[in-house]
Structure formats: structure tokens, C-alpha cells
Motif scaffolding. Sequence first.
Motif, PDB file in Angstrom:
ATOM      1  N   LEU A  79       0.829  -1.197   0.000  1.00 34.87           N
ATOM      2  CA  LEU A  79       0.000   0.000   0.000  1.00 34.87           C
ATOM      3  C   LEU A  79       0.869   1.255   0.000  1.00 34.87           C
ATOM      4  N   SER A  80       0.330   2.324  -0.563  1.00 31.33           N
ATOM      5  CA  SER A  80       1.080   3.571  -0.666  1.00 31.33           C
ATOM      6  C   SER A  80       1.173   4.311   0.659  1.00 31.33           C
ATOM      7  N   MET A  81       0.306   3.943   1.594  1.00 33.11           N
ATOM      8  CA  MET A  81       0.245   4.658   2.867  1.00 33.11           C
ATOM      9  C   MET A  81      -0.417   3.787   3.931  1.00 33.11           C
ATOM     10  N   PRO A  82      -0.147   4.055   5.198  1.00 32.32           N
ATOM     11  CA  PRO A  82      -0.782   3.304   6.284  1.00 32.32           C
ATOM     12  C   PRO A  82      -2.128   3.920   6.676  1.00 32.32           C
ATOM     13  N   VAL A  83      -2.921   4.258   5.670  1.00 33.53           N
ATOM     14  CA  VAL A  83      -4.232   4.879   5.879  1.00 33.53           C
ATOM     15  C   VAL A  83      -5.245   4.117   5.043  1.00 33.53           C
ATOM     16  N   LEU A  84      -6.276   3.571   5.684  1.00 33.12           N
ATOM     17  CA  LEU A  84      -7.294   2.793   5.004  1.00 33.12           C
ATOM     18  C   LEU A  84      -8.651   3.469   5.177  1.00 33.12           C
ATOM     19  N   ALA A  85      -9.533   3.256   4.210  1.00 31.09           N
ATOM     20  CA  ALA A  85     -10.885   3.806   4.305  1.00 31.09           C
ATOM     21  C   ALA A  85     -11.716   2.935   5.244  1.00 31.09           C
ATOM     22  N   ALA A  86     -12.264   3.532   6.284  1.00 26.15           N
ATOM     23  CA  ALA A  86     -13.029   2.799   7.284  1.00 26.15           C
ATOM     24  C   ALA A  86     -14.356   2.303   6.717  1.00 26.15           C
ATOM     25  N   PRO A  87     -14.908   1.217   7.275  1.00 23.26           N
ATOM     26  CA  PRO A  87     -16.211   0.729   6.807  1.00 23.26           C
ATOM     27  C   PRO A  87     -17.336   1.669   7.223  1.00 23.26           C
ATOM     28  N   MET A  88     -18.190   2.027   6.264  1.00 23.42           N
ATOM     29  CA  MET A  88     -19.318   2.919   6.537  1.00 23.42           C
ATOM     30  C   MET A  88     -20.523   2.466   5.736  1.00 23.42           C
ATOM     31  N   THR A  89     -21.706   2.466   6.363  1.00 23.10           N
ATOM     32  CA  THR A  89     -22.947   2.118   5.684  1.00 23.10           C
ATOM     33  C   THR A  89     -24.055   3.054   6.154  1.00 23.10           C
ATOM     34  N   GLY A  90     -25.269   2.776   5.706  1.00 16.00           N
ATOM     35  CA  GLY A  90     -26.414   3.583   6.125  1.00 16.00           C
ATOM     36  C   GLY A  90     -26.490   4.910   5.416  1.00 16.00           C
ATOM     37  N   VAL A  91     -26.252   4.891   4.107  1.00 16.92           N
ATOM     38  CA  VAL A  91     -26.225   6.131   3.342  1.00 16.92           C
ATOM     39  C   VAL A  91     -27.558   6.871   3.429  1.00 16.92           C
ATOM     40  N   LEU A  92     -28.666   6.137   3.399  1.00 14.97           N
ATOM     41  CA  LEU A  92     -29.976   6.782   3.403  1.00 14.97           C
ATOM     42  C   LEU A  92     -30.243   7.529   4.694  1.00 14.97           C
ATOM     43  N   TYR A  93     -30.095   6.854   5.834  1.00 16.61           N
ATOM     44  CA  TYR A  93     -30.473   7.499   7.093  1.00 16.61           C
ATOM     45  C   TYR A  93     -29.326   8.221   7.799  1.00 16.61           C
ATOM     46  N   ASN A  94     -28.084   8.014   7.360  1.00 17.55           N
ATOM     47  CA  ASN A  94     -26.966   8.738   7.956  1.00 17.55           C
ATOM     48  C   ASN A  94     -26.489   9.907   7.100  1.00 17.55           C
ATOM     49  N   MET A  95     -26.665   9.783   5.782  1.00 18.68           N
ATOM     50  CA  MET A  95     -26.074  10.770   4.874  1.00 18.68           C
ATOM     51  C   MET A  95     -27.080  11.392   3.913  1.00 18.68           C
ATOM     52  N   GLY A  96     -28.337  11.017   3.992  1.00 22.08           N
ATOM     53  CA  GLY A  96     -29.362  11.660   3.190  1.00 22.08           C
ATOM     54  C   GLY A  96     -29.774  10.947   1.926  1.00 22.08           C
ATOM     55  N   GLY A  97     -28.979   9.999   1.451  1.00 20.66           N
ATOM     56  CA  GLY A  97     -29.400   9.187   0.318  1.00 20.66           C
ATOM     57  C   GLY A  97     -29.213   9.793  -1.049  1.00 20.66           C
ATOM     58  N   ARG A  98     -28.449  10.870  -1.173  1.00 18.69           N
ATOM     59  CA  ARG A  98     -28.195  11.417  -2.524  1.00 18.69           C
ATOM     60  C   ARG A  98     -27.381  10.452  -3.367  1.00 18.69           C
ATOM     61  N   LEU A  99     -26.618   9.589  -2.694  1.00 23.54           N
ATOM     62  CA  LEU A  99     -25.955   8.469  -3.347  1.00 23.54           C
ATOM     63  C   LEU A  99     -26.642   7.200  -2.871  1.00 23.54           C
ATOM     64  N   SER A 100     -26.712   6.198  -3.720  1.00 18.52           N
ATOM     65  CA  SER A 100     -27.240   4.909  -3.273  1.00 18.52           C
ATOM     66  C   SER A 100     -26.169   4.196  -2.463  1.00 18.52           C
ATOM     67  N   GLU A 101     -26.581   3.173  -1.731  1.00 16.45           N
ATOM     68  CA  GLU A 101     -25.620   2.382  -0.962  1.00 16.45           C
ATOM     69  C   GLU A 101     -24.540   1.817  -1.890  1.00 16.45           C
ATOM     70  N   GLU A 102     -24.971   1.331  -3.045  1.00 14.90           N
ATOM     71  CA  GLU A 102     -24.044   0.734  -4.007  1.00 14.90           C
ATOM     72  C   GLU A 102     -23.054   1.768  -4.548  1.00 14.90           C
ATOM     73  N   ASP A 103     -23.586   2.931  -4.930  1.00  6.69           N
ATOM     74  CA  ASP A 103     -22.715   3.968  -5.492  1.00  6.69           C
ATOM     75  C   ASP A 103     -21.723   4.481  -4.456  1.00  6.69           C
ATOM     76  N   PHE A 104     -22.195   4.625  -3.229  1.00 14.11           N
ATOM     77  CA  PHE A 104     -21.319   5.153  -2.179  1.00 14.11           C
ATOM     78  C   PHE A 104     -20.128   4.233  -1.937  1.00 14.11           C
ATOM     79  N   ILE A 105     -20.389   2.945  -1.692  1.00 19.16           N
ATOM     80  CA  ILE A 105     -19.282   2.061  -1.346  1.00 19.16           C
ATOM     81  C   ILE A 105     -18.388   1.802  -2.545  1.00 19.16           C
ATOM     82  N   ARG A 106     -18.954   1.800  -3.741  1.00 17.38           N
ATOM     83  CA  ARG A 106     -18.121   1.658  -4.934  1.00 17.38           C
ATOM     84  C   ARG A 106     -17.166   2.851  -5.051  1.00 17.38           C
ATOM     85  N   THR A 107     -17.675   4.030  -4.721  1.00 17.88           N
ATOM     86  CA  THR A 107     -16.858   5.239  -4.744  1.00 17.88           C
ATOM     87  C   THR A 107     -15.732   5.156  -3.718  1.00 17.88           C
ATOM     88  N   ILE A 108     -16.050   4.688  -2.510  1.00 16.14           N
ATOM     89  CA  ILE A 108     -15.048   4.586  -1.449  1.00 16.14           C
ATOM     90  C   ILE A 108     -13.958   3.585  -1.832  1.00 16.14           C
TER      91      ILE A 108
END
Length: 342
Positions: A79-108
Motif C-alpha cells: 500500500l502507498s500509505m498506512p491509511v485505510l478507508a473505514a467501513p461505513m454504511t447507512g447512506v440513506l439514514y446517515n447521509m441523506g441518500g443522494r448516493l445509493s448504498e451501491e454507489d457510495f461504497i463503490r466510490t469509497i
Amino acid sequence: MDLTTLRKKAREELKGYCRVCPVCDGRACAGEAPGMGGTGTGAAFGANLQALCAYRLNMRTLHGVRTADTTVNLFGRELSMPVLAAPMTGVLYNMGGRLSEEDFIRTIVAGAKAAGTLGMSGDGADPAMFDSGLAAIAAAGGHGVPFIKPRAQEAVKALLKKAQAAGAVAAGVDVDGAGLAVMALKGQPVSPKTPAELAELISGTTLPFVVKGIMTPDEARLAFDAGAAAIVVSNHGGRVLDHTPGAAEVLPGIVRAVKGRGVILADGGVRTGADVLKYLALGADAVLVGRPLVTGAFGGGAEGVAFLLQKLRAELASAMLLTGTASVREVSPHILCPNPCG
């Protein structure tokens, strides 16, 4: 891409759920869980940042370090760095749902891979949360780590098999999600795991197993005794139990107890490359970053996620040079100065 534009767009996309504050410290969103805040008073969220602020960095410039090596090998991946993207879900009720669950995690996951590191995916009451994470990891050539909620044993085993089939580099259980009420409300209860139950899960998969949500030395020992390849020192971003310590507060004791037995990851309050360096100096092998990457995803897609991760890496490299640190694999605790310095 620039930070101002990215943050402006993210603020618009996350309106009503995240204010994209100049300093992401949990004050404006205290108690907003669901949402992006910490549970209850928000004290546990704030404790993660306060624990990091308890340390400063000793600046040293009379040395021979000319370049900073930020590369690290985790779970068989360079890996290029000792920094990893943490697991996150609940796009609809935590983040408003402008992205779908699928689109969000694919982006991450895609953004993390573009930055040369690993993305992690999560689990939740909606099966689409875990499945979309696995799909994103599979699409990235297995370049990711899925986490499973502490469900009933057979349910966890079934999801571990799916993770293995998707080609993930590792998998784990976020035991810090044991008290999530929304899971029970959806008919999918979660609960703590006994050491014997944990060992049973670990022995049932060939993947390196990560136990996320370790906050005490005795439980770190139990996790490695059960066969874990890695632990994540984490209070779940302050979202499950009010008034817990910050991760950096408990990390040194955990490191003293289990250093050398496996990979030690730390999660909580990372906002800059200097924060990353502090965690490494306290004994972590790598760190997870969560909420800032939500801003990246909503403000700039996969490119935005990669942009923020690369910014962290650049800040880390700069901090390393100014503390005489040649490699992230050998960070001296002596670069830290308690705040205030004596």
C-alpha cells in the motif's frame, strides 16, 4: 480538483445530515445518530480528537532523512500509505441518500484503490449494504476488507464465505456494533461475542480475520488468543456508547499488551497526516479514516476520495521529514511530546 470546491459540493449534497464543518469534531452534530454525529452527548466522538490533541510532535531538522517512505504491506498487499478507508454504511439514514448504498461504497473502494490503499465495507440491516460492499471489492480485484456485524454465528459464517468468494484480502467482524438497536428493530439482532464464539468464526475462514472495536488490553489479548490476524482499536466513531475514551487514549496500553502478535489498526479522529503519524508513534501499524471520506465521496466521487487520501499521505510525508522519521514502519515514540510539554 481543489478542497474548497469539493467541500462546497459535499455541503450541498449532505444538507440536513452533515454540515461539513471546518473542523469535524462532532460538536454541531452531537446526538445525531442516525446522522453523522456521536451517540448521546457526543462525548465519545469528541474524545477521539481530544485524545490525539493530547500529543504534539517534536520538530527535528538536524538529521539525514531526505525522503519519507510511507509504504506499508498489509494483508499481503503493498500500500502507498498506512491509511485505510473505514467501513461505513447507512447512506440513506446517515447521509441523506443522494448516493445509493451501491454507489457510495463503490466510490469509497475505487477511490481508495486509486490512492494506492484499501477500502473497507460494512454491514447493516439491509442486505444490500453488505452485498454492495462485496460487489465493490470484487470489482476492485479483491482490494478491500468487508466487515460483518456481530450477528448469530451461522449468519456470520455465511457472510464470511461470501467474502472469501469475492476475493477479499481479509474480512472481519466489528464487535463494536454489538449494541446497534436498528439491527434488532429490523429483525436481525446483534450481540457481543464470547471468546469461544470468536475463535469458532476465525477457524471457519481462510481469510485473515480482523476484530474491530477493541478498546482494552485484555480484549486485545482475547482477540489474538482466538486467532485474529488484526485488531482495530476503535469506539465505532463514538456512535454506539457515550463517554468512552478516545482510541489514542487506550492505544498505548493495548500496544504494550499485544505488540508483535498481529496487526494493530487504530480508528478515530484522523483528520490530518499529523494525526496519522501520532497514531503510528503510539504503536499502530496503520489507521482508518471515515467521516472525511464521506465529504470526498459526496463532493467529488471516487476522485474526491482519492484526493483526500492523497492529501493525508502528503501531510504524513511532510510531518515525517520534520520529525526525522524515515519510514512509517519505524516510527519512534520519541517524536511525541505530551501537550502541554513539560
